[in-house]
Design an enzyme around this catalytic site. Structure first.
Site, short mmCIF file in Angstrom:
data_model
loop_
_atom_site.label_atom_id
_atom_site.label_comp_id
_atom_site.label_asym_id
_atom_site.label_seq_id
_atom_site.Cartn_x
_atom_site.Cartn_y
_atom_site.Cartn_z
CG LEU A 1 -2.07 -0.96 1.29
CD1 LEU A 1 -2.69 -0.98 2.69
CD2 LEU A 1 -3.13 -0.56 0.26
CG ASP A 2 -0.05 4.82 -2.18
OD1 ASP A 2 -0.36 5.57 -1.23
OD2 ASP A 2 -0.82 4.60 -3.14
CG PHE A 3 4.34 7.78 2.40
CD1 PHE A 3 5.19 7.17 3.32
CD2 PHE A 3 4.03 9.11 2.58
CE1 PHE A 3 5.72 7.88 4.40
CE2 PHE A 3 4.55 9.84 3.65
CZ PHE A 3 5.40 9.22 4.56
NE ARG B 1 -2.62 6.59 -3.71
CZ ARG B 1 -3.28 7.44 -2.91
NH1 ARG B 1 -3.80 8.55 -3.41
NH2 ARG B 1 -3.42 7.17 -1.62
#
Length: 261
Positions: free
Chosen positions: A100-102, A200
């Site tokens: 999962l991104d930042f 995204r």
């Protein structure tokens, strides 16, 4: 089970590495030197450099509710917080399943079994997310969610240093529009892949920024009411579902290998 599969399942080696060990004469089945054509009989002992492989029957899986502002990584050269900073030291060797991104939060599976992590990551289990985007959901976006999309420029929504430009998005397994407004919209979506910042980038194609992204399920595992920054062990039902999944996955992999020969 094929010999390289057995080695990969019960040791730190991958199948490719196992093949190299076999080819270099470092693997024995009982007292016989193994070859790539060797058949592993049930109950037979396998040795690497004279040391017997102890079958690993037990493994542990946990669910962690990743917080925003954490990296899914072992460490960060820039000193940013990583998920292992929030987990107890006994989980430092656990492998994460996907990322999962930042700026995202939600369900993250970790396990002490590399083969289990690999099987889950390579699967087409549905990953379910709650998403908030700026602006409304258009007919074009709905069509793309239903039919898939190929974009020659999917850089919007990706990391600034990413070299990925074009991307193919598969049709969503499920979507539900929870709120549709010109200011912002909310959706619940399920996808069966996990490409680099896939969601995204998908909404970025349509000029929409993902304001919030939270993963709430990964296949048969659900986040439920687990607080942000906390972890829990798999339930008995989740372990049962996982064992069923692994059995099916192993059967599929064996059939793939057989079809190549």
């Amino acid at each position: 089970m094929r010999l390289n599969q057995y080695i990969a399942h019960h040791t730190k080696y991958s199948r490719r590495e196992a093949d190299k060990l076999i080819e270099s004469g470092r693997v024995n089945i009982e007292k016989t030197k193994a070859t790539l054509q060797s058949v592993l009989q049930e109950g037979a002992s396998v040795f690497i450099d004279g040391k017997r492989i102890v079958p690993k029957e037990q493994f542990t899986c946990i669910v962690y509710h990743k917080q925003k502002g954490e990296l899914v990584s072992k460490s960060d050269e820039r000193g940013r917080r990583v998920i292992y900073d929030s987990l107890e030291s006994r989980f430092k060797h656990f492998v994460y399943v996907g990322r999962l991104d930042f700026a995202s939060e939600g369900l993250l599976i970790l396990t002490d079994s590399t083969p289990v992590a690999k099987a889950l990551m390579e699967s087409h289990l549905e990953r379910t997310y709650l998403i908030k985007i700026d602006g409304e959901v258009t007919k074009e976006m709905i069509n793309a969610m239903e039919e898939g999309l190929v974009s020659e420029d999917a850089r919007v929504g990706g990391h600034s240093k990413s070299e990925i430009v074009a991307m193919e998005f598969a049709a969503f397994a499920y979507y539900e529009i929870l709120k549709n407004d010109k200011k912002y919209s909310k959706l619940k979506v399920s996808i069966t892949e996990g490409k680099n910042r896939e969601l995204r980038r998908f909404f970025g194609v349509f000029g929409r920024e993902v304001l919030d992204l939270r993963r709430i399920a990964y296949g048969f595992v659900n986040l439920n009411a687990l607080p942000c920054g906390k972890k829990r062990y798999f339930t008995k039902e989740e372990y049962k579902s996982l064992h069923t999944f692994l059995k099916e996955h192993s059967t599929k992999e064996s059939k793939k290998i057989e079809s190549r020969h």
